[in-house]
Design an enzyme around this catalytic site. Sequence first.
Site, PDB file in Angstrom:
ATOM      1  CB  SER A   1       3.226  -3.362   5.455  1.00  0.00           C
ATOM      2  OG  SER A   1       3.038  -2.543   6.584  1.00  0.00           O
TER       3      SER A   1
ATOM      4  CD  GLU B   1      -5.831  -0.449   7.299  1.00  0.00           C
ATOM      5  OE1 GLU B   1      -4.634  -0.667   7.502  1.00  0.00           O
ATOM      6  OE2 GLU B   1      -6.270   0.693   7.066  1.00  0.00           O
TER       7      GLU B   1
ATOM      8  CB  SER C   1      -1.645   9.019  15.377  1.00  0.00           C
ATOM      9  OG  SER C   1      -2.388  10.186  15.065  1.00  0.00           O
TER      10      SER C   1
ATOM     11  CD  GLN D   1      -2.677   1.128   2.605  1.00  0.00           C
ATOM     12  OE1 GLN D   1      -3.698   0.456   2.529  1.00  0.00           O
ATOM     13  NE2 GLN D   1      -2.338   1.765   3.720  1.00  0.00           N
ATOM     14  N   GLY D   2       0.741   2.071  -1.040  1.00  0.00           N
ATOM     15  CA  GLY D   2       1.508   3.308  -1.143  1.00  0.00           C
ATOM     16  C   GLY D   2       0.683   4.510  -0.739  1.00  0.00           C
ATOM     17  CE1 TYR D   3      -3.949   4.227  -0.468  1.00  0.00           C
ATOM     18  CE2 TYR D   3      -4.992   4.414   1.680  1.00  0.00           C
ATOM     19  CZ  TYR D   3      -5.081   4.125   0.331  1.00  0.00           C
ATOM     20  OH  TYR D   3      -6.283   3.739  -0.200  1.00  0.00           O
ATOM     21  CB  SER D   4       2.302   6.733   5.115  1.00  0.00           C
ATOM     22  OG  SER D   4       1.160   6.400   5.866  1.00  0.00           O
TER      23      SER D   4
END
Length: 385
Positions: free
Chosen positions: A152, A236, A362, A115-118
């Site tokens: 991840s 998720e 968070s 997953q390419g999010y953050s």
Amino acid sequence: MEFGFTAEDEEFRREVRAWLGEHADGTQDRRSWERTLGKAGWIGLGWPESGYGNRTATLTQQVAWAEEYARSSAPPRSGHIGENLLAPTLIAYGTEEQKSRFLPPVAAGDELWCQGYSEPGAGSDLAAVRTSAVLAPGGAYYRVTGQKIWTSLAHEADWCFVLARTEAGSRRHHGLSFLLVPMDQPERIEVRPIRQLTGTSDFNEVFFDGAHARVEHVVGGEGAGWRVAMSLLGFERGVSTLAQQVGFAAELGRVVRAAVDSGAVRDPVVRERLVRQWAELRVMRWNALRTLGGSAAEAGASSVAKLLWGGWHQRLGELAMQVRGAVAGVGPVQWSGAAPYELDEFQRLFLFSRADTIYGGSDQIQRTIIAERVLGLPRELKGAA
């Protein structure tokens, strides 16, 4: 609330337990294990339709599968990102061509996803992403440029779904697209493992330098990235939360046994903390079942779940160290400075769980979501001092 297991569910559970007992012997590497699961049809049980090489199961049967898997000696999953995040998103927003191309390899365990999010500066505040995707001359593909972090399994993945800006000069939620990017582009994609406190490297930095993503691999259409990305995050936390709790229960059991062995259980404060951990775990289970049963409000449900388990697991790590006493500060192999420090199970639990209240959104972000979207409180002023 009515959430129980029928006779058919229990028969399904016995089938699962028998299959795992026969095949989950711990001898296969993770990628080979995904193919073993796929061959038997166990990948994609929660998809609303079969036909991609998967079998389907009711919600209660999915819970039974997840619980039995967590109790077995099967290896950690490498394919859960493709199965539980990408696949439901494609089923909801993808074209027939996209579903036909990508779902069968996920169901077979042949293609793994990340997953390419953050990004640096755009973690919990996902709308601040800066990775760009520019349409190349001829219009056949985009060139993706930017950096993603805390990705991840990027070192194992074949594909990455990337949230990127396809509209130059756009801000916040606007101008974003959801692209499917092949990872086998060594001159355009670099993956750097991130070494964690535990010494492991499950997370990675990923650098895109003009990586290609074909135009037909944009999910939901250009500019619809925020809507698609938010829908994916809703997938998720579902049935997998209950499986996670089975693992938590096993960890708690080991902490209780350590407290008995060390004599720490005689301390009334320790006893109270152990009982509280047990009670809170039961609350998490019933909250998860209530959510799956449809009696909880959709908005904020996943944020509540994340707040519950993140803090609980972090406190368990602290308690694991407390019941061990002074020996918890020393590794099982004396560290001389020349060799890597070897951690025991409780030390790894303590160190890894420090991040539980940060990754995946968070605690502060989860509370803001609940405040604004559920309670209707005024939105936070962006850029305020």
